[in-house]
Design a protein around this motif. Structure first.
Motif, PDB file in Angstrom:
ATOM      1  N   MET A   1     -32.316  14.274 -34.626  1.00 59.33           N
ATOM      2  CA  MET A   1     -31.914  14.073 -33.379  1.00 59.33           C
ATOM      3  C   MET A   1     -32.091  15.103 -32.345  1.00 59.33           C
ATOM      4  SD  MET A   1     -28.554  11.963 -32.112  1.00 59.33           S
ATOM      5  CE  MET A   1     -28.766  10.621 -32.868  1.00 59.33           C
ATOM      6  N   ALA A   2     -33.021  14.979 -31.277  1.00 64.79           N
ATOM      7  CA  ALA A   2     -33.135  15.979 -30.245  1.00 64.79           C
ATOM      8  C   ALA A   2     -31.776  16.383 -29.404  1.00 64.79           C
ATOM      9  CB  ALA A   2     -33.984  15.462 -29.208  1.00 64.79           C
ATOM     10  N   PHE A   3     -31.871  17.687 -29.311  1.00 61.58           N
ATOM     11  CA  PHE A   3     -30.522  18.266 -28.506  1.00 61.58           C
ATOM     12  C   PHE A   3     -30.197  17.535 -27.455  1.00 61.58           C
ATOM     13  CE2 PHE A   3     -28.789  21.272 -25.633  1.00 61.58           C
ATOM     14  CZ  PHE A   3     -27.656  21.632 -26.293  1.00 61.58           C
ATOM     15  N   ALA A   4     -31.335  17.178 -26.566  1.00 63.40           N
ATOM     16  CA  ALA A   4     -30.816  16.227 -25.369  1.00 63.40           C
ATOM     17  C   ALA A   4     -30.107  14.930 -25.532  1.00 63.40           C
ATOM     18  CB  ALA A   4     -32.041  16.139 -24.412  1.00 63.40           C
ATOM     19  N   THR A   5     -30.651  14.397 -26.555  1.00 58.68           N
ATOM     20  CA  THR A   5     -30.079  13.136 -27.149  1.00 58.68           C
ATOM     21  C   THR A   5     -28.660  13.230 -27.577  1.00 58.68           C
ATOM     22  OG1 THR A   5     -32.295  12.397 -27.533  1.00 58.68           O
ATOM     23  CG2 THR A   5     -30.501  11.054 -28.356  1.00 58.68           C
ATOM     24  N   VAL A   6     -28.377  14.358 -28.356  1.00 54.88           N
ATOM     25  CA  VAL A   6     -27.075  14.475 -28.709  1.00 54.88           C
ATOM     26  C   VAL A   6     -26.014  14.650 -27.384  1.00 54.88           C
ATOM     27  CG1 VAL A   6     -25.523  16.030 -30.083  1.00 54.88           C
ATOM     28  CG2 VAL A   6     -27.885  15.364 -31.084  1.00 54.88           C
ATOM     29  N   ILE A   7     -26.614  15.593 -26.579  1.00 62.71           N
ATOM     30  CA  ILE A   7     -25.844  15.656 -25.237  1.00 62.71           C
ATOM     31  C   ILE A   7     -25.497  14.584 -24.529  1.00 62.71           C
ATOM     32  CG2 ILE A   7     -25.749  16.866 -23.084  1.00 62.71           C
ATOM     33  CD1 ILE A   7     -25.139  18.678 -25.455  1.00 62.71           C
ATOM     34  N   ARG A   8     -26.304  13.696 -24.483  1.00 59.66           N
ATOM     35  CA  ARG A   8     -26.262  12.391 -23.680  1.00 59.66           C
ATOM     36  C   ARG A   8     -25.099  11.310 -24.380  1.00 59.66           C
ATOM     37  NH1 ARG A   8     -32.164  12.874 -23.556  1.00 59.66           N
ATOM     38  NH2 ARG A   8     -32.787  13.636 -21.656  1.00 59.66           N
ATOM     39  N   LYS A   9     -25.608  11.343 -25.879  1.00 56.48           N
ATOM     40  CA  LYS A   9     -24.565  10.604 -26.460  1.00 56.48           C
ATOM     41  C   LYS A   9     -23.154  10.889 -26.548  1.00 56.48           C
ATOM     42  CE  LYS A   9     -28.238   8.142 -29.289  1.00 56.48           C
ATOM     43  NZ  LYS A   9     -27.889   6.840 -29.001  1.00 56.48           N
ATOM     44  N   SER A  10     -22.960  12.061 -26.664  1.00 56.85           N
ATOM     45  CA  SER A  10     -21.579  12.712 -26.652  1.00 56.85           C
ATOM     46  C   SER A  10     -21.048  12.526 -25.476  1.00 56.85           C
ATOM     47  CB  SER A  10     -21.816  14.412 -27.001  1.00 56.85           C
ATOM     48  OG  SER A  10     -22.049  14.954 -25.613  1.00 56.85           O
ATOM     49  N   LEU A  11     -21.556  12.109 -24.261  1.00 57.48           N
ATOM     50  CA  LEU A  11     -20.445  12.031 -23.113  1.00 57.48           C
ATOM     51  C   LEU A  11     -19.547  10.570 -23.194  1.00 57.48           C
ATOM     52  CD1 LEU A  11     -20.275  13.012 -20.393  1.00 57.48           C
ATOM     53  CD2 LEU A  11     -22.004  11.681 -19.494  1.00 57.48           C
ATOM     54  N   THR A  12     -20.046   9.739 -23.789  1.00 58.98           N
ATOM     55  CA  THR A  12     -19.116   8.372 -23.965  1.00 58.98           C
ATOM     56  C   THR A  12     -17.737   8.768 -24.545  1.00 58.98           C
ATOM     57  OG1 THR A  12     -20.914   6.884 -23.559  1.00 58.98           O
ATOM     58  CG2 THR A  12     -18.995   5.978 -24.621  1.00 58.98           C
ATOM     59  N   PRO A  13     -17.993   9.008 -25.770  1.00 54.52           N
ATOM     60  CA  PRO A  13     -16.578   9.656 -26.519  1.00 54.52           C
ATOM     61  C   PRO A  13     -15.991  10.655 -25.911  1.00 54.52           C
ATOM     62  CG  PRO A  13     -18.909  10.230 -27.821  1.00 54.52           C
ATOM     63  CD  PRO A  13     -19.213   9.512 -26.514  1.00 54.52           C
ATOM     64  N   LEU A  14     -16.612  11.531 -25.236  1.00 54.45           N
ATOM     65  CA  LEU A  14     -15.828  12.390 -24.565  1.00 54.45           C
ATOM     66  C   LEU A  14     -14.948  11.771 -23.227  1.00 54.45           C
ATOM     67  CD1 LEU A  14     -15.067  15.682 -23.835  1.00 54.45           C
ATOM     68  CD2 LEU A  14     -17.231  15.414 -22.201  1.00 54.45           C
ATOM     69  N   ILE A  15     -15.575  10.909 -22.667  1.00 56.05           N
ATOM     70  CA  ILE A  15     -14.848  10.107 -21.620  1.00 56.05           C
ATOM     71  C   ILE A  15     -13.556   9.563 -22.055  1.00 56.05           C
ATOM     72  CG2 ILE A  15     -15.026   8.356 -19.848  1.00 56.05           C
ATOM     73  CD1 ILE A  15     -17.947   9.477 -19.528  1.00 56.05           C
ATOM     74  N   TYR A  16     -13.946   8.699 -23.110  1.00 55.90           N
ATOM     75  CA  TYR A  16     -12.876   7.866 -23.507  1.00 55.90           C
ATOM     76  C   TYR A  16     -11.843   8.655 -24.313  1.00 55.90           C
ATOM     77  CZ  TYR A  16     -15.610   3.670 -22.947  1.00 55.90           C
ATOM     78  OH  TYR A  16     -16.057   2.550 -22.353  1.00 55.90           O
ATOM     79  N   ALA A  17     -12.052   9.717 -24.886  1.00 46.68           N
ATOM     80  CA  ALA A  17     -11.074  10.579 -25.453  1.00 46.68           C
ATOM     81  C   ALA A  17     -10.013  11.167 -24.442  1.00 46.68           C
ATOM     82  CB  ALA A  17     -11.633  11.811 -26.314  1.00 46.68           C
ATOM     83  N   ASN A  18     -10.697  11.714 -23.474  1.00 46.73           N
ATOM     84  CA  ASN A  18      -9.991  12.044 -22.269  1.00 46.73           C
ATOM     85  C   ASN A  18      -9.078  11.429 -21.241  1.00 46.73           C
ATOM     86  OD1 ASN A  18     -10.630  15.218 -21.857  1.00 46.73           O
ATOM     87  ND2 ASN A  18     -12.515  14.509 -22.365  1.00 46.73           N
TER      88      ASN A  18
END
Length: 201
Positions: A1-18
């Protein structure tokens, strides 16, 4: 998985966790009678869609001007890019340190709740704003950097009781170093089409 894709997908769990940390830790602190310590951050979070665009407007303005003058005045364009980036780092540092030090009077009695609320309340508004433009990897990267800096500084606040001004500069220097490392990484490894380098708010 491309680095850019990982960064994009990580945003949703980051929002919900915070957001979950804000609700749970904030609810606990409110139940313990510390409402006066949490309400400024909660109000700022609720109104962040209105507050943050104004707060970050100088960075967005200079990023836009950077693109306009990039061909005719490349040196001026680089200066505007630098100013925009430094403003973003400073804006993150001020906001996140503000929420951390709202917890200053609570840390001795409710350290865990203060830790989670202080960190999450500072990051959640920026993470929500980043979700409006998931292709802007620069801004999403800043959110993750600010998260790491907040965790580090909040740990120092709890363990060493560092002063707010010292905490700000530690946060600022850590984040500036991360931004520099990211810029170097992108220049060496990433294609220009894989990343966005101008903040939009």
């Amino acid at each position: 998985m491309a680095f850019a894709t990982v960064i994009r997908k990580s945003l949703t769990p980051l929002i919900y966790a915070n957001l979950a940390a804000v609700v749970i830790a904030g609810g606990w602190l409110a139940a313990q009678g510390y409402v006066s310590h949490i309400w400024p951050a909660v109000i700022a979070l609720i109104f962040s869609p209105l507050i943050l665009p104004l707060y970050l407007f100088p960075a967005a303005f200079f990023a836009g001007m950077m693109q306009v003058v990039s061909l005719a005045y490349p040196r001026l364009s680089k200066f505007m890019a630098l100013f925009s980036t430094l403003y973003m780092v400073t804006a993150f540092a001020l906001y996140c340190m503000g929420t951390i030090y709202l917890m200053y009077g609570v840390m001795g009695r409710e350290p865990l709740a203060a830790f989670f609320f202080g960190v999450a309340a500072g990051i959640a508004p920026f993470a929500i704003l980043a979700a409006k433009d998931r292709d802007n990897l620069f801004f999403t990267g800043l959110v993750w950097m600010a998260k790491l800096c907040s965790l580090a500084v909040m740990s120092l606040v709890l363990l060493k009781n560092i002063a707010p001004w010292h905490g700000f500069w530690i946060f600022w220097c850590l984040m500036a170093a991360m931004v520099g490392a990211q810029a170097l990484y992108e220049k060496i490894f990433l294609k220009k089409t894989d990343t966005a380098v101008t903040p939009t708010v």
